[in-house]
Design a protein around this motif. Structure first.
Motif: not given
Length: 345
Positions: A113-121
């Motif tokens: 979903p566009a509003s979902a939180a992201r985690l970058r690795l």
């Protein structure tokens, strides 16, 4: 007239070069096909790593075969038309290899979903003889990942990466004097790290458990030995099987990343995905080249052996290969988010 004469004089040389390129491509058909027999032996499995190189060579060979003149003189029966037979063989093998390239990473993953939180690795094999980690530190500054995994971490390189501690207060480091040190840094509060001794060589792998978007996220970092002999091939397989068993035993969303020393076409990589049910973070695109040999022409041997894999319940919103940081490996940068199905595997 002079130009026509010069072209005529060069024609035999051009035809000679085209013929040799065509012959080289015909020879390349052998390892291209042998790579599909990896289950029959470790050497055959190594042939599978070079699908990109086979594709380039076969493409050049097909163009050369199209431009080559047919032999002149007495007409040759169609069943003995080696020119057509060669071109047909090159086209058939090219298509088989192209399918292996296109299908390697699987279909495109689901979107978050566009509003979902992201985690970058960000994960990279820094190379134990890297003279200066400044390029890596600059990349980390630009990308601002939430989690950093570093392979081939030596005590000397570890000491030069202490500048990360200000922005990444949480870390776990297992440096070694050989190629199998490992370390992880992450933002936020909490989190738990388990260091695993992966059999049979007891190289360290890392299992990081953190909270992400309201539920646990498991991040695994590992670096098995390269399969340069029958014994090393078996050791890599056992190492990855152990990691796969541990991942399969954990509930929830998981990410596995590292220098796996296995291309997407290798037996070990395919078994890893089957055992864990994980998807390649680069799914839906062609495999990206991440390692290259030394020297000016090292890119000719470049292969995709650094990977990020995710379980169902995670969507990949970003997948990139980073720039040169002074290592023979390129960084893998991936951003994940929860899907609407949450952490169901």
């Amino acid at each position: 007239m002079i130009l026509a004469s010069e072209a005529s004089a060069h024609a035999p040389v051009i035809q000679y070069l085209l013929t040799r390129l065509r012959s080289l491509a015909v020879l390349a058909c052998v390892p291209t096909l042998l790579g599909f027999l990896g289950g029959s032996g470790w050497i055959l499995d190594l042939f599978a790593h070079f699908r990109w190189q086979y594709g380039w060579t076969l493409t050049v060979g097909i163009l050369a075969a199209v431009l080559c003149e047919r032999p002149r003189g007495r007409a040759v029966p169609r069943k003995l038309d080696w020119h057509a037979w060669t071109l047909g063989t090159l086209l058939a093998v090219w298509m088989v290899n192209a399918y292996a390239l296109v299908a390697a990473n699987g279909p495109a993953p689901s979107e978050a979903p566009a509003s979902a939180a992201r985690l970058r690795l960000l994960v990279v094999n820094i190379y134990l003889d890297n003279p200066d980690p400044a390029a890596l530190l600059a990349l980390i500054e630009r990308e601002s990942p939430d989690v950093i995994g570093i392979l081939e971490l030596t005590p000397e390189l570890g000491a030069r990466l202490t500048t990360l501690d200000d922005r990444y207060p949480n870390s776990h480091r297992a440096p070694r004097d050989d190629s199998f040190g490992i370390g992880v840094w992450w933002r936020g509060t909490g989190g738990a790290v388990e260091q695993i001794s992966s059999p049979p060589l007891e190289f360290p792998s890392v299992h990081l458990r953190i909270a992400f978007d309201g539920s646990p996220l498991h991040i695994w970092l590992t670096h098995p030995i390269p399969p340069m002999s029958a014994q090393m091939y078996a050791a890599r397989a056992e190492h990855l099987r152990d990691v796969a068993t541990r991942i399969a035993a954990e509930p929830g969303a998981q990410v596995l990343a590292g220098d796996l020393n296995a291309s997407p076409w290798s037996i070990a990589y395919r078994e890893l995905r089957t055992a864990t049910g994980m998807r390649d973070a680069g799914a839906g695109s062609l495999p990206r080249l991440t390692w290259q040999g030394g020297g000016a022409l090292g890119w000719l041997l470049a292969i995709p052996i650094d990977h990020a894999l995710v379980t169902a319940g995670l969507a990949v919103s970003e997948y990139r290969i980073g720039p040169d940081i002074g290592s023979d490996h390129r960084p893998v940068i991936v951003s994940v988010a929860r899907t609407q199905h949450g952490s169901v595997r």
